[in-house]
Design a protein around this motif. Sequence first.
Motif, PDB file in Angstrom:
ATOM      1  N   GLU A  75     -73.785 -28.007 -66.202  1.00 32.49           N
ATOM      2  CA  GLU A  75     -74.431 -29.023 -65.031  1.00 32.49           C
ATOM      3  C   GLU A  75     -75.875 -29.430 -65.376  1.00 32.49           C
ATOM      4  OE1 GLU A  75     -71.997 -26.954 -61.065  1.00 32.49           O
ATOM      5  OE2 GLU A  75     -73.877 -26.221 -61.677  1.00 32.49           O
ATOM      6  N   ALA A  76     -76.346 -28.617 -66.160  1.00 30.96           N
ATOM      7  CA  ALA A  76     -77.704 -28.939 -66.451  1.00 30.96           C
ATOM      8  C   ALA A  76     -77.660 -30.056 -67.517  1.00 30.96           C
ATOM      9  CB  ALA A  76     -78.682 -27.797 -66.698  1.00 30.96           C
ATOM     10  N   VAL A  77     -76.795 -29.854 -68.370  1.00 32.15           N
ATOM     11  CA  VAL A  77     -76.390 -30.905 -69.389  1.00 32.15           C
ATOM     12  C   VAL A  77     -76.201 -32.298 -68.766  1.00 32.15           C
ATOM     13  CG1 VAL A  77     -75.347 -31.690 -71.415  1.00 32.15           C
ATOM     14  CG2 VAL A  77     -76.149 -29.175 -71.079  1.00 32.15           C
ATOM     15  N   HIS A  86     -78.704 -42.446 -68.024  1.00 31.59           N
ATOM     16  CA  HIS A  86     -77.920 -43.135 -67.050  1.00 31.59           C
ATOM     17  C   HIS A  86     -76.332 -43.043 -67.308  1.00 31.59           C
ATOM     18  CE1 HIS A  86     -81.695 -44.528 -65.959  1.00 31.59           C
ATOM     19  NE2 HIS A  86     -81.709 -45.394 -66.988  1.00 31.59           N
ATOM     20  N   LEU A  87     -75.975 -41.728 -67.925  1.00 26.40           N
ATOM     21  CA  LEU A  87     -74.446 -41.575 -68.354  1.00 26.40           C
ATOM     22  C   LEU A  87     -73.950 -40.574 -67.324  1.00 26.40           C
ATOM     23  CD1 LEU A  87     -74.731 -41.454 -72.144  1.00 26.40           C
ATOM     24  CD2 LEU A  87     -73.201 -43.082 -70.821  1.00 26.40           C
ATOM     25  N   HIS A  88     -72.888 -40.797 -66.582  1.00 25.98           N
ATOM     26  CA  HIS A  88     -72.314 -39.972 -65.935  1.00 25.98           C
ATOM     27  C   HIS A  88     -71.069 -38.877 -66.560  1.00 25.98           C
ATOM     28  CE1 HIS A  88     -70.496 -37.970 -62.423  1.00 25.98           C
ATOM     29  NE2 HIS A  88     -69.422 -38.184 -63.144  1.00 25.98           N
ATOM     30  N   TYR A  89     -71.100 -37.572 -66.602  1.00 28.21           N
ATOM     31  CA  TYR A  89     -70.274 -36.860 -67.326  1.00 28.21           C
ATOM     32  C   TYR A  89     -70.131 -35.671 -66.202  1.00 28.21           C
ATOM     33  CZ  TYR A  89     -70.969 -38.648 -72.211  1.00 28.21           C
ATOM     34  OH  TYR A  89     -71.048 -39.624 -73.133  1.00 28.21           O
ATOM     35  N   ASP A  90     -68.672 -35.074 -66.286  1.00 24.03           N
ATOM     36  CA  ASP A  90     -68.440 -33.893 -65.506  1.00 24.03           C
ATOM     37  C   ASP A  90     -68.621 -32.654 -66.531  1.00 24.03           C
ATOM     38  OD1 ASP A  90     -66.475 -33.291 -63.073  1.00 24.03           O
ATOM     39  OD2 ASP A  90     -65.635 -32.200 -64.768  1.00 24.03           O
ATOM     40  N   PRO A  91     -68.882 -31.643 -65.736  1.00 22.38           N
ATOM     41  CA  PRO A  91     -69.200 -30.592 -66.446  1.00 22.38           C
ATOM     42  C   PRO A  91     -68.251 -29.937 -67.714  1.00 22.38           C
ATOM     43  CG  PRO A  91     -69.868 -29.763 -64.157  1.00 22.38           C
ATOM     44  CD  PRO A  91     -69.139 -31.296 -64.329  1.00 22.38           C
ATOM     45  N   ALA A  92     -66.867 -30.571 -67.249  1.00 22.34           N
ATOM     46  CA  ALA A  92     -65.710 -30.215 -67.900  1.00 22.34           C
ATOM     47  C   ALA A  92     -65.601 -31.059 -69.291  1.00 22.34           C
ATOM     48  CB  ALA A  92     -64.458 -30.552 -67.578  1.00 22.34           C
ATOM     49  N   GLN A  93     -66.582 -31.844 -69.379  1.00 22.07           N
ATOM     50  CA  GLN A  93     -66.889 -32.700 -70.842  1.00 22.07           C
ATOM     51  C   GLN A  93     -67.598 -32.331 -71.862  1.00 22.07           C
ATOM     52  OE1 GLN A  93     -66.545 -36.716 -67.887  1.00 22.07           O
ATOM     53  NE2 GLN A  93     -66.279 -37.243 -70.091  1.00 22.07           N
ATOM     54  N   ILE A  94     -68.410 -31.139 -71.124  1.00 23.20           N
ATOM     55  CA  ILE A  94     -69.648 -30.666 -72.071  1.00 23.20           C
ATOM     56  C   ILE A  94     -69.217 -29.320 -72.641  1.00 23.20           C
ATOM     57  CG2 ILE A  94     -71.937 -29.712 -71.985  1.00 23.20           C
ATOM     58  CD1 ILE A  94     -71.486 -32.927 -70.859  1.00 23.20           C
ATOM     59  N   ILE A  95     -69.350 -29.335 -73.949  1.00 20.72           N
ATOM     60  CA  ILE A  95     -69.075 -28.110 -74.614  1.00 20.72           C
ATOM     61  C   ILE A  95     -70.456 -27.462 -75.150  1.00 20.72           C
ATOM     62  CG2 ILE A  95     -67.755 -26.635 -76.378  1.00 20.72           C
ATOM     63  CD1 ILE A  95     -66.093 -28.131 -74.343  1.00 20.72           C
ATOM     64  N   TRP A 245     -82.522 -19.502 -81.169  1.00 25.06           N
ATOM     65  CA  TRP A 245     -81.524 -19.160 -79.968  1.00 25.06           C
ATOM     66  C   TRP A 245     -80.001 -19.839 -80.341  1.00 25.06           C
ATOM     67  CZ3 TRP A 245     -83.489 -16.477 -75.891  1.00 25.06           C
ATOM     68  CH2 TRP A 245     -85.031 -16.182 -75.914  1.00 25.06           C
ATOM     69  N   ARG A 246     -79.879 -20.821 -80.915  1.00 26.22           N
ATOM     70  CA  ARG A 246     -78.623 -21.445 -81.229  1.00 26.22           C
ATOM     71  C   ARG A 246     -77.729 -21.750 -79.934  1.00 26.22           C
ATOM     72  NH1 ARG A 246     -79.620 -23.390 -84.479  1.00 26.22           N
ATOM     73  NH2 ARG A 246     -77.512 -23.862 -85.585  1.00 26.22           N
ATOM     74  N   ILE A 247     -78.602 -23.008 -79.665  1.00 24.77           N
ATOM     75  CA  ILE A 247     -77.925 -23.540 -78.457  1.00 24.77           C
ATOM     76  C   ILE A 247     -77.737 -25.154 -78.719  1.00 24.77           C
ATOM     77  CG2 ILE A 247     -77.615 -23.955 -76.118  1.00 24.77           C
ATOM     78  CD1 ILE A 247     -76.781 -21.468 -76.567  1.00 24.77           C
ATOM     79  N   GLY A 248     -76.526 -25.782 -78.736  1.00 21.83           N
ATOM     80  CA  GLY A 248     -76.581 -27.170 -78.827  1.00 21.83           C
ATOM     81  C   GLY A 248     -75.324 -27.448 -77.742  1.00 21.83           C
ATOM     82  N   TYR A 249     -75.213 -28.833 -77.691  1.00 23.75           N
ATOM     83  CA  TYR A 249     -73.778 -29.157 -76.886  1.00 23.75           C
ATOM     84  C   TYR A 249     -73.337 -30.472 -77.333  1.00 23.75           C
ATOM     85  CZ  TYR A 249     -77.573 -32.007 -74.421  1.00 23.75           C
ATOM     86  OH  TYR A 249     -78.291 -33.077 -74.062  1.00 23.75           O
ATOM     87  N   SER A 250     -71.976 -30.829 -77.109  1.00 21.38           N
ATOM     88  CA  SER A 250     -71.546 -31.879 -76.955  1.00 21.38           C
ATOM     89  C   SER A 250     -71.019 -32.480 -75.584  1.00 21.38           C
ATOM     90  CB  SER A 250     -70.315 -31.920 -78.001  1.00 21.38           C
ATOM     91  OG  SER A 250     -69.164 -31.028 -77.410  1.00 21.38           O
ATOM     92  N   ALA A 251     -71.109 -33.991 -75.498  1.00 20.46           N
ATOM     93  CA  ALA A 251     -70.594 -34.521 -74.566  1.00 20.46           C
ATOM     94  C   ALA A 251     -69.687 -35.503 -74.904  1.00 20.46           C
ATOM     95  CB  ALA A 251     -71.564 -35.030 -73.729  1.00 20.46           C
ATOM     96  N   SER A 252     -68.426 -35.522 -74.503  1.00 15.03           N
ATOM     97  CA  SER A 252     -67.452 -36.456 -74.920  1.00 15.03           C
ATOM     98  C   SER A 252     -66.271 -36.427 -73.852  1.00 15.03           C
ATOM     99  CB  SER A 252     -66.639 -35.799 -76.206  1.00 15.03           C
ATOM    100  OG  SER A 252     -66.000 -34.361 -75.992  1.00 15.03           O
ATOM    101  N   ALA A 253     -65.195 -37.539 -74.322  1.00 14.29           N
ATOM    102  CA  ALA A 253     -64.197 -37.876 -73.265  1.00 14.29           C
ATOM    103  C   ALA A 253     -63.249 -36.434 -73.019  1.00 14.29           C
ATOM    104  CB  ALA A 253     -63.064 -38.709 -73.910  1.00 14.29           C
ATOM    105  N   PRO A 254     -62.751 -36.242 -71.688  1.00 16.79           N
ATOM    106  CA  PRO A 254     -62.141 -35.183 -71.266  1.00 16.79           C
ATOM    107  C   PRO A 254     -61.216 -34.449 -72.390  1.00 16.79           C
ATOM    108  CG  PRO A 254     -62.243 -36.703 -69.481  1.00 16.79           C
ATOM    109  CD  PRO A 254     -62.842 -37.503 -70.616  1.00 16.79           C
ATOM    110  N   GLU A 255     -60.293 -35.567 -73.034  1.00 20.19           N
ATOM    111  CA  GLU A 255     -59.288 -34.820 -73.788  1.00 20.19           C
ATOM    112  C   GLU A 255     -59.922 -34.284 -75.288  1.00 20.19           C
ATOM    113  OE1 GLU A 255     -59.555 -37.997 -72.718  1.00 20.19           O
ATOM    114  OE2 GLU A 255     -59.137 -39.490 -74.147  1.00 20.19           O
TER     115      GLU A 255
END
Length: 401
Positions: A75-77, A86-95, A245-255
Amino acid sequence: LKSLSDRALGIKPSATIAMDSRAKELMAQGVPIISLGAGEPDFSTPETIKNDAIAAIHGNKTRYTLPSGILELKEAVCSELKNRHHLHYDPAQIIISSGAKHGISNALSVLINPGDEVLIPSPCWVTYPELVKYYGGTPVLVPTHQSAGFKLRAKDLEGYITSATKLLILNNPNNPTGSTLNFAELAPIAELILEHDLWCVSDEIYEYICYQPQSLRSIAAFSPEMQQRTLIISGVSKAFAMTGWRIGYSASAPEVALAIARTQGQTTHHPANISQYAALSALSGNRETVTQMVNAFKARRDYAIASLQDIPGLLASIPEGAFYLFLNIQEFLNQAGALNFKNSVELCDYLLSSHHLALIPGEGFGAPGYIRLSYACSDANLKTGINRLKTALNLIKSNAS
Ligand code: PMP
Ligand code: GLU
């Protein structure tokens, strides 16, 4: 014994990590090395983040999480992507991944089929071509030019697109050149991606470390179609001084996110639970320390530029982001006399052994004739390192004349 896999035998060691390891080994032996090699902030992780991580340990955040990471961090991402781009993502799109490097590895693993061609603007970070090959793809290096400040232009890419091209890896701001594309400069690249139905892996790990007057926007923000085909990669390593600490993330299309979560669930499961709470603290806390660190990087950049500009031709460009200077050392190669170096690797070996200075040769970035200097180090080390570099370059020239 039967041989190891072709995949394992084919992967080259990281040139940045190799030089960093050599420098660290020499330091452990008592050699007074100054390392302007690895791109790692010299700052300590801010106190609030450390305290929140300690609280996470005491709060028993020590068990497995979802493969995709803890919901609060996802959610923070999402808030971060909304506020910055100004991009909308759902938490399910964040890994959440084990660093941005792992996020890139995940992204390439779900996109590349054997034989797919992957466009990589060059000079490029050492890891991209190796990972592309690891996943069976073919890296296609697309030169960017010193005369254009190493900024990628659509016209640089056009001639390299074939029917086998699957994706572009964009790194904005760029490691090693520091070149940074603003939204207007990204637009023609986005158009080309859409026209040729490509994916885009957009590595934005240096997004906070940017000296441009206007803040950076992701290429994904160009249009909903572009967001659909972009995998944004970022993380907390660089801006929050959290490399270990080794933390990154991706934001992508749901599938795509589902495919990455499946892959991660079968490989690493998830990054450390405690580190995820530390990253949550970083993203949800105030940004005072980030601003202070970025201001310090800018002051160091300006100092390094001012100190090196009396050497004609050395500064290849004025970087607008990240914490690297890319130096053109062609004038110092193949000189007469004893200090005759054929390439940047030989020159960097000489700097390390004779001047106790670690810099990264351009070969690892696909740019022979250049070396990379990281100014993510203390002011004192930067000053000493630059003095050593200038002494060495003067020696090479005076030996030749
Ligand atoms: N992308 C680029 C361009 C980098 O320079 C780095 C540096 N390590 C990374 C990704 C990886 O970051 P992380 O430490 O979060 O894996
Ligand atoms: N990204 C940093 C660098 O380029 C750290 C080392 C690495 O992961 O390559 O120096």
